[in-house]
Motif scaffolding. Structure first.
Motif, PDB file in Angstrom:
ATOM      1  N   GLY A   7      -5.584   1.221   6.030  1.00 58.24           N
ATOM      2  CA  GLY A   7      -3.785   0.120   6.702  1.00 58.24           C
ATOM      3  C   GLY A   7      -4.391  -0.814   7.780  1.00 58.24           C
ATOM      4  N   GLY A  64      -6.269  -3.516   7.644  1.00 59.83           N
ATOM      5  CA  GLY A  64      -6.148  -5.090   7.468  1.00 59.83           C
ATOM      6  C   GLY A  64      -7.873  -5.027   6.989  1.00 59.83           C
ATOM      7  N   SER A  65      -8.643  -4.891   7.820  1.00 59.69           N
ATOM      8  CA  SER A  65      -9.738  -4.518   8.046  1.00 59.69           C
ATOM      9  C   SER A  65     -10.674  -4.819   7.383  1.00 59.69           C
ATOM     10  CB  SER A  65     -10.513  -4.182   9.314  1.00 59.69           C
ATOM     11  OG  SER A  65     -10.657  -2.969   9.551  1.00 59.69           O
ATOM     12  N   CYS A  66     -10.637  -3.955   6.086  1.00 59.72           N
ATOM     13  CA  CYS A  66     -11.723  -3.249   5.209  1.00 59.72           C
ATOM     14  C   CYS A  66     -11.638  -4.327   3.608  1.00 59.72           C
ATOM     15  CB  CYS A  66     -11.436  -1.953   4.863  1.00 59.72           C
ATOM     16  SG  CYS A  66     -10.519  -1.387   3.565  1.00 59.72           S
ATOM     17  N   GLY A  67     -10.615  -4.837   4.007  1.00 58.83           N
ATOM     18  CA  GLY A  67     -10.455  -5.503   2.605  1.00 58.83           C
ATOM     19  C   GLY A  67     -10.229  -5.476   1.008  1.00 58.83           C
ATOM     20  N   ARG A  68     -10.625  -3.905   1.369  1.00 61.20           N
ATOM     21  CA  ARG A  68     -10.408  -2.862  -0.168  1.00 61.20           C
ATOM     22  C   ARG A  68      -9.425  -3.237  -1.593  1.00 61.20           C
ATOM     23  NH1 ARG A  68     -15.650  -0.193  -0.312  1.00 61.20           N
ATOM     24  NH2 ARG A  68     -16.697  -1.422   0.836  1.00 61.20           N
ATOM     25  N   CYS A  69      -8.034  -3.264  -0.499  1.00 67.16           N
ATOM     26  CA  CYS A  69      -7.052  -2.999  -1.223  1.00 67.16           C
ATOM     27  C   CYS A  69      -6.253  -4.482  -2.003  1.00 67.16           C
ATOM     28  CB  CYS A  69      -6.272  -2.125  -0.515  1.00 67.16           C
ATOM     29  SG  CYS A  69      -5.343  -3.503   1.288  1.00 67.16           S
ATOM     30  N   LEU A  93       0.851  -1.207   0.316  1.00 65.09           N
ATOM     31  CA  LEU A  93      -0.017   0.008  -0.130  1.00 65.09           C
ATOM     32  C   LEU A  93       0.979   1.423   0.003  1.00 65.09           C
ATOM     33  CD1 LEU A  93      -2.792   1.148  -0.049  1.00 65.09           C
ATOM     34  CD2 LEU A  93      -2.972   0.411   2.509  1.00 65.09           C
ATOM     35  N   CYS A 151      -2.233  -3.897   2.037  1.00 67.35           N
ATOM     36  CA  CYS A 151      -1.815  -2.919   3.267  1.00 67.35           C
ATOM     37  C   CYS A 151      -0.732  -4.388   4.342  1.00 67.35           C
ATOM     38  CB  CYS A 151      -2.270  -1.853   4.027  1.00 67.35           C
ATOM     39  SG  CYS A 151      -4.529  -3.545   4.641  1.00 67.35           S
ATOM     40  N   LEU A 177      -3.919  -8.235   0.179  1.00 69.68           N
ATOM     41  CA  LEU A 177      -4.710  -7.111   0.630  1.00 69.68           C
ATOM     42  C   LEU A 177      -2.971  -6.528   1.077  1.00 69.68           C
ATOM     43  CD1 LEU A 177      -6.377  -7.645   3.587  1.00 69.68           C
ATOM     44  CD2 LEU A 177      -7.489  -7.417   1.662  1.00 69.68           C
ATOM     45  N   LYS A 207      -7.926   2.066  -2.938  1.00 66.29           N
ATOM     46  CA  LYS A 207      -8.077   2.316  -1.770  1.00 66.29           C
ATOM     47  C   LYS A 207      -8.062   1.711  -0.556  1.00 66.29           C
ATOM     48  CE  LYS A 207     -12.041   1.493  -5.125  1.00 66.29           C
ATOM     49  NZ  LYS A 207     -13.287   0.474  -5.205  1.00 66.29           N
ATOM     50  N   SER A 208      -8.129   2.447   0.623  1.00 67.29           N
ATOM     51  CA  SER A 208      -7.969   2.075   2.234  1.00 67.29           C
ATOM     52  C   SER A 208      -8.755   2.603   3.038  1.00 67.29           C
ATOM     53  CB  SER A 208      -6.422   1.906   1.818  1.00 67.29           C
ATOM     54  OG  SER A 208      -6.359   3.540   1.865  1.00 67.29           O
ATOM     55  N   VAL A 209     -10.398   1.679   2.704  1.00 67.50           N
ATOM     56  CA  VAL A 209     -11.014   2.058   3.281  1.00 67.50           C
ATOM     57  C   VAL A 209     -10.508   2.771   4.839  1.00 67.50           C
ATOM     58  CG1 VAL A 209     -13.454   2.157   4.562  1.00 67.50           C
ATOM     59  CG2 VAL A 209     -12.871   2.006   2.308  1.00 67.50           C
ATOM     60  N   CYS A 210     -10.137   1.438   5.574  1.00 64.84           N
ATOM     61  CA  CYS A 210      -9.750   1.200   7.149  1.00 64.84           C
ATOM     62  C   CYS A 210      -7.930   1.684   8.113  1.00 64.84           C
ATOM     63  CB  CYS A 210      -9.593  -0.182   7.371  1.00 64.84           C
ATOM     64  SG  CYS A 210      -8.229  -1.224   6.509  1.00 64.84           S
TER      65      CYS A 210
HETATM   66 FE1  FES Z   1      -8.045  -2.078   5.066  1.00 66.71          FE
HETATM   67 FE2  FES Z   1      -5.948  -2.634   3.776  1.00 66.71          FE
HETATM   68  S1  FES Z   1      -6.769  -1.368   3.818  1.00 66.71           S
HETATM   69  S2  FES Z   1      -7.534  -4.004   4.570  1.00 66.71           S
END
Ligand code: FES
Length: 631
Positions: A40, A42-47, A24, A76, A74, A35-38
């Protein structure tokens, strides 16, 4: 520490990073926004990314079954241990074109209709004055600066004329280059005038100014011709701070980490500069001809722009370093315009009612009219202002990220592929969708969610608590591992090769979000002992209003049930307020006063808000008399 070569595909961008850098971070250095909703964690699963070759170390994180099957990791949680080739899929990217600017939107009033400047004199914060000075002689031997100031005092009404060292250093040559013909650029703010540039000869243009909206999600820049007040061009992009988290709280947390504040400051300046560079190049404007920038953003964004730690904004009793922010030279901030240009920030009211809201109130002219007005800006925080020319009271309610697609299974922002409208057949419970950009559906945006909830309730698929009626006969309603859900688009129709659904948990999330906003409105009204019917105008600000259907929003109990013609959509009021301040010295002065004038109601103090919130987490509300048109 050893270094490794990282190649990103399909961009074909390579760079060298140290062992242990996560993907990331490496992508961000390479200018690829993932995309890194959380933020980085590791919880949002968008990256999601794919390691095509090379050695990496994987840590945990929330990787779905489907991601595992597709060999996606992921970004991140993927750490570089050797030379690698990484593919970044389209779905994982933040793309500039995805930012919808208001002028692409039919619902927002065109600027001429809005008549932004009405009630204010057109008197921009900067202007150019052409001068022809008498050359010095042995007897008329005043210094260059004294000579310039004397001529300017004669030609303008300005008495005090400040000048800073960099301008002074260029002055002697500038005066003599064109035989004592010069053009001085004056910045006039708060009763002080400063000579910010002296150019040889008589320059014909009046220069340009920037109005900048610094949103948590997006940054928008307007280039404005200071001679005419016309908008030359505008552009929006994602706030690069998104790589440190989607919401202000994650950013504040990151700011507290080592180098975090600097990361965030550089990221937002990078976003602003990227827009400025493209806009100026496209319109053939020299950065030196941009003499002033007015910025408006929420309190955290304003702090991060200036490198002020936002730590105490987050902690009770929620105190910002400053609500009134000093003007700063562009050269000190690293903004790519004339180095002597002033960068001004709108004042905030409190930690959670920022300069963007003050700018909105200014643009809406709430403090100038008798009409009782309710101003609502709905995002992760719902900011609400009530009042008129006699009083202004504001509050912020934590609506949560649902309206921006956060915390919703297929939630997404309003961009290509987002479901914006939903129709459900009351007999068959079949669905028709309207998708932004006419693409295949990949998710649902905030206004789509509101529409969806309204329709599910209207056709009798959910009850007033947001629970599905289990006995409805349709294959679209089903129980999955995660609970009950309703299929909006089957996998074969969708752009994500899986069924796009709305779950009962999504609906409950949305109920809490809409409940918070409505409870904020009610709390403000009650604090002033006003009734909803006394509101003569309701302004919906921000991008959220772009696709919002008021009937649906009233039906779910998000917005008050008043005549629909009292509603007005003003689009990005933050950038409009910034533009107004740029073009009118009086408006700029007024915005500073507005920061003091607006009272802030802290909703977490007292019980009114909680009581209102509980009542508002039903469709539309526990008190149906508040929604007469629905009875
Ligand atoms: Fe959210 Fe990687 S930025 S899981």
């Amino acid at each position: 520490m050893s270094k490794h070569l990282v190649k990103f595909l399909p961009d074909d961008i390579s760079l060298t990073v140290e062992t242990g850098t996560n993907v990331l971070r490496a992508a961000s250095i390479a200018g690829i926004e993932i995309k890194s909703v959380c933020g980085g964690k590791g919880s949002c699963g968008r990256c999601a990314i794919k390691v095509q070759q090379g050695q990496v170390r994987l840590e945990g994180g929330n990787r779905s079954k489907k991601m595992k099957e597709q060999g996606l990791n992921l970004a991140c949680q993927t750490f570089i241990e050797g030379d690698v080739v990484i593919e970044v899929p389209k779905d994982s990217r933040l793309e500039e074109h995805q930012v919808v600017l208001e002028n692409e939107n039919h619902k927002v009033l065109a600027e001429s209709e809005l008549d932004l400047l009405s009630g204010y004199e057109f008197k921009p914060l900067c202007r150019k004055v052409q001068l022809t000075l008498e050359p010095p002689t042995l007897t008329e031997n005043a210094s260059d600066l004294t000579r310039l100031q004397a001529e300017l005092r004669q030609k303008t009404a300005c008495k005090e004329l400040m000048v800073e060292l960099p301008v002074l250093q260029q002055l002697a040559e500038a005066l003599r280059q064109e035989d004592w013909k010069v053009t001085a650029t004056l910045a006039c703010m708060n009763g002080i005038t400063e000579i910010v540039q002296v150019e040889p000869g008589h320059v014909q243009n009046d220069g340009y100014g920037l109005a900048v909206d610094i949103g948590t999600t997006t940054v928008v820049v307007y280039v404005v011709d200071l001679a005419t007040g016309d908008l030359v061009d505008s552009r929006g992009t994602y706030n690069k701070q998104a790589r440190y988290g989607d919401d202000v709280i994650s950013r504040m947390i990151h700011a507290g980490e080592k180098n975090g504040l600097d990361d965030l400051r550089k990221a937002v300046i990078g976003s602003i500069n990227e827009l400025i560079d493209k806009l100026l190049e496209k319109n053939n404007i020299s950065p030196d001809d941009v003499h002033v920038a007015v910025t408006a953003g929420n309190t955290t964004m304003a702090h991060l722009l200036l490198g002020l730690p936002p730590k105490y904004i987050r902690l009770e009793p929620y105190i910002p370093t400053a609500t009134e922010l000093p003007p700063v030279k562009a050269r000190l901030l690293g903004i790519n315009i004339n180095p002597e240009a002033w960068v001004l920030s709108f004042p905030a009211v409190a930690s959670y009612v920022g300069g963007d809201i003050v700018a909105g109130v200014l643009a809406a002219k709430m403090a100038k009219v008798e009409m009782m007005t309710l101003f609502i800006d709905i995002g992760t925080n719902g900011e609400i202002v009530l009042g008129n020319n006699e009083f202004l009271i504001s509050c912020a309610c934590s609506a949560g990220p649902a309206f921006e697609g956060g915390g919703i299974t297929f939630g997404m922002r309003a961009m290509g592929g987002a479901i914006e409208r939903v129709s459900i057949d009351p007999e068959t419970f079949d669905v028709s969708l309207m998708i932004i950009g006419n693409e295949k559906p990949i998710g649902i945006c905030g206004s789509g969610l509101i529409d969806c909830m309204a329709k599910l309730h209207r056709v009798g698929l959910i009850d007033r608590t947001g629970q599905f009626f289990r006995d409805k006969d349709t294959p679209r309603l089903r129980k999955s591992e995660d609970g009950w859900e309703y299929v909006l688009a089957w996998a074969e129709e969708s752009g994500v090769d899986k069924d796009v659904v709305i779950t009962e948990a999504d609906i409950k999330n949305l109920l809490r979000s809409k409940g918070a906003v409505f409870a904020g409105i009610q709390s403000l009204l009650k604090s002033m002992q006003l009734d909803v019917n006394m509101i003569e105008k309701i302004i919906i600000a921000g991008g959220f209003g772009n696709y919002l259907n008021v009937d649906d929003a009233v039906q779910i109990g998000l917005l008050p049930d008043v005549d629909r013609d009292r509603y007005e959509f003003m689009g990005n009021t933050s950038v409009k307020g910034a533009k107004l301040a740029l073009l009118s010295q009086d408006a700029y002065k007024e915005c500073k006063e507005l920061g003091h004038l607006m009272t802030y109601l802290e909703l977490s103090a007292g019980t009114t808000f909680m009581d209102e919130f509980v009542s508002a987490t039903f469709i539309p509300h526990t008190d149906l008399t508040l929604f007469p048109s629905l009875n």
